[in-house]
Design a protein around this motif. Structure first.
Motif, PDB file in Angstrom:
ATOM      1  N   LEU A  22      34.653 -30.020  25.701  1.00 51.28           N
ATOM      2  CA  LEU A  22      33.780 -31.062  25.164  1.00 51.28           C
ATOM      3  C   LEU A  22      34.612 -32.015  24.310  1.00 51.28           C
ATOM      4  N   TRP A  28      33.383 -34.544  29.030  1.00 48.55           N
ATOM      5  CA  TRP A  28      33.993 -33.219  29.229  1.00 48.55           C
ATOM      6  C   TRP A  28      35.319 -33.466  29.935  1.00 48.55           C
ATOM      7  N   ALA A  51      26.627 -29.197  23.939  1.00 48.62           N
ATOM      8  CA  ALA A  51      26.938 -28.372  25.113  1.00 48.62           C
ATOM      9  C   ALA A  51      25.654 -27.940  25.821  1.00 48.62           C
ATOM     10  N   ALA A  63      28.929 -22.541  29.209  1.00 51.81           N
ATOM     11  CA  ALA A  63      29.565 -23.133  28.018  1.00 51.81           C
ATOM     12  C   ALA A  63      29.625 -22.106  26.886  1.00 51.81           C
TER      13      ALA A  63
END
Lengths: 123, 551
Positions: A22, A28, A51, A63
């Motif tokens: 992130l 990303w 996320a 994540a």
């Protein structure tokens, strides 16, 4: 209360599974150097919320937060576990084999070799 | 080879179309990851460390060159130009994009291949002797029965959600080349009373965190009752196997908890039901399958020996390859050739697309168009005329696939380990590479003799470390990779689980440790005695001392 460790968020991109981090602007990125690092629990909470939104928006899967050490000079995040170092390097064993051929006869590799060989990027 | 019929092809087409729809619904948000995960796993698609991994089934390890070329094309077009032979005769692609997966399944289906039942709590791809149909010691061709099991178990509605995954292996020779004792069900084809053929049935074997050698449940099962008896075993397991604890869900735990006698009684009782239901394959169907595996018509030949002998006397590398990689064939003048993907220093089992295409070419040129995959992560050409051995060797050498080290210390079995696997604690591949580098001098490995060295990156034991003459298990010790060493394991007829020697080693120290074990063996062995035989004669103590000194 345990000391807060600097942390970032990582995941796999949904469409191709590639390891991502992130970064700024809801991005990303594949390069861990571009990851946003939280240095407070509040900042980590914000990363987690971001996320979760990315998971809900089907941009990434799986994540989770990873604790990192910040490089004293550059401030870039360094992951600690071998698992995370391998993920961050995006490495293939085939590249490993080719690097070996270029370097001469194979030998026992110290763990640090994961940092020594440049990361291979997806084609 | 078995060729799919219209039913098989229609079924595969339906399944790939169904998966294409599931992927589309995942991408457009109709399916959550929790909903999608079991669906992708039913199609062999895992999410691993770096990316999605697709495990493609190679039924009982048999491939045509056309199929092998398709695997090469998938590696080139959709992955990073290589694949990895698995320790269950399959292939894995490590960098698959979810969006490409339906197209890849279509490519596979175009050559009668798929990724079904390579994951999940179902009956997995059946493994078999890679020398099936050509071995000199064969009682019957295990492919016939492996194919029967494939047809019976594919999408079996009762066994699609078992307590845990279920693995069956089948071996048709006097020698067990399929590690049957380490399977949920292991089948040995045997000759029975009155010249009838049948199976010695073993049950409850496995590796993982609780390694168990399978127990005999039936010394002789008539071949025509194979399916009804397997169905009875699976029903008993499905009913009584634990579903509350993933670590206690395999059939080996059930058999050890209730005991083989009670388990056998339950199976025998259920077998009366499955017999009455008439689910055994009709004789005509078995005959139809058997026709598909009719032996390639080879004539005995005598023309090959002169060229082989001449080359052997003048070329020590060829002589070594001939000794270790070429096995006797049931037809005189022919040979079974192991193509080693184990050149010292390379990742065990990794195969580039170019290498796959080379082997496909060579199978067409010298090997009647057929290739086998071994659980030791090599390939086999089962039909090579001895007269062609020098030419084949030269072609393999040019491709870097002529290592003459089958079953030697450098022929290491290794799982993908922490380089790829989400479950792993430690890397396997770099450790394998470092060990093979240490023993890279071919004469040295040969002087040591047969020594199976297996490496797993975690306790799930995909690298078969329990069954290694030397076994190496990667463990996580306070965040660093460490490796525990065992000796004395075997996957053959004398199956055994290795004994742990003592505290673990760092990765850097593993090659030295292996070398100390080998040196200890060389000092202890009697003439002609293998590493495994020496460990059994002298026990673990001298090897503990070699590793740790007097304690």
């Amino acid at each position: 209360m345990p000391k807060f460790e600097p942390s970032l968020f990582t995941a796999n991109r949904l469409a191709d599974g590639v390891v991502v981090y992130l970064a700024k602007g809801h991005a990303w990125v594949e390069d861990i150097a571009g990851a946003l690092v939280a240095t407070t629990p509040e900042a980590l909470g914000a990363l987690e919320a971001e996320a979760k939104r990315a998971v809900a928006a089907r941009r990434v899967v799986a994540a989770y937060a990873v604790e990192v050490t910040l490089d004293a000079e550059s401030g870039t995040p360094q992951v600690r576990s071998m698992r995370e170092r391998i993920r961050a390097a995006h490495r293939t064993t085939l590249a490993y084999h080719r690097a070996r051929e270029a370097a001469g006869p194979a030998r026992a590799l110290p763990a640090s070799d994961y940092d020594a060989v440049p990361a291979e990027r997806a084609a | 080879m078995y060729v799919y019929d219209e039913f098989d092809r229609g079924f595969l087409a339906d399944r790939t179309a169904e998966f294409r729809g599931q992927v589309a619904r995942r991408l457009d948000g109709a399916l959550s990851e929790d909903e999608f995960r079991p669906l992708r796993l039913m199609n062999g698609l895992y999410l691993q460390l770096h990316a999605y991994m697709l495990r493609v089934a190679i039924p009982y390890g048999v491939l045509s060159s056309r199929q092998l070329r398709t695997l090469a094309a998938i590696a080139r077009d959709y992955d990073r130009d290589f694949g990895h032979w698995t320790t269950r005769q399959n292939i894995q692609f490590n960098w698959i994009r979810l969006v490409d997966a339906p197209d890849i399944l279509d490519r596979l289906a175009s050559v009668d291949m798929h990724a079904l039942q390579t994951s999940g709590n179902c009956i997995r791809n059946v493994t078999a002797d890679p020398f099936a149909g050509v071995a000199h010691d064969e009682i019957d061709d295990p492919r016939v029965w492996a194919e029967a099991i494939r047809q019976w178990s594919t999408a079996h509605p009762e066994f699609s959600f078992l307590p845990r995954k279920f693995k069956i292996a089948i071996s048709g020779g006097l020698e067990d080349r399929a590690a049957v004792a380490f399977h949920d069900i292991g089948l040995r084809i045997v000759a029975g009373p009155g010249g009838r053929r049948g199976f010695r049935v073993l049950v409850g074997g496995g590796q993982g965190r609780t390694p168990v050698i399978a127990t005999e449940i039936k010394p002789f099962l008539e071949e025509r009752h194979l399916v009804s008896y397997l169905e009875a075993i699976l029903r008993v397991y499905n009913l009584y196997g634990r579903r509350d604890n993933i670590y206690k869900a395999r059939i080996k735990i059930l058999v050890s908890e209730i005991g083989i006698e009670r388990f056998r009684d339950e199976v025998e009782a259920e077998w009366q039901n499955t017999l009455a239901e008439g689910i055994d394959l009709p004789d005509a169907e078995i005959a139809r399958i058997r026709r598909a595996f009719r032996a390639v018509a080879l004539k005995p030949r005598r023309d090959g020996e002169a060229v082989v002998v001449e080359r052997r006397l003048t070329d020590p590398d060829f002589a070594r390859w001939l000794k270790w990689n070429v096995a006797p064939h049931r037809v005189p003048g022919h040979a079974i050739v192991t193509v080693a993907f184990k050149e010292p220093g390379r990742p065990p089992g990794d195969a580039t697309s170019a290498e796959m295409e080379t082997v496909a070419d060579l199978a067409q040129r010298y090997g009647h168009d057929e290739v086998r995959v071994t659980y030791q992560q090599n390939l086999v050409l089962p039909y090579v005329a001895r007269a062609d051995l020098p030419a084949l060797y030269d072609d393999l050498r040019e491709a870097g696939l002529a290592a003459g080290n089958t079953d030697l210390v450098t022929d290491i079995i290794a799982c993908p380990g922490l380089d790829y696997c989400n479950l792993a604690n430690a890397r396997s591949i770099p450790v394998a590479e470092a060990i093979t580098a240490r023993f890279a001098e071919p004469g040295r490995a040969e002087a040591i003799g047969p020594l199976r060295l297996n490496i797993s990156g975690c306790i799930n034991a995909c690298g078969h470390h329990h069954a290694g003459h030397i076994g190496i298990l990667g463990v996580d010790k306070k965040g660093t990779e460490h490796y525990q060493i065992t000796i004395g394991g075997s996957a053959a007829e004398d199956a055994a689980v290795g004994t742990i020697l003592g505290p673990s080693f760092t990765a850097e120290d593993v090659p030295d440790a292996v070398e100390r074990l080998v040196d200890a063996y060389l000092g202890l062995r009697h003439d002609g005695e293998s590493f495994l035989a020496t460990t059994r004669r002298v026990g673990a103590e001298p090897f503990k001392e070699a590793l740790y000194g007097h304690r």
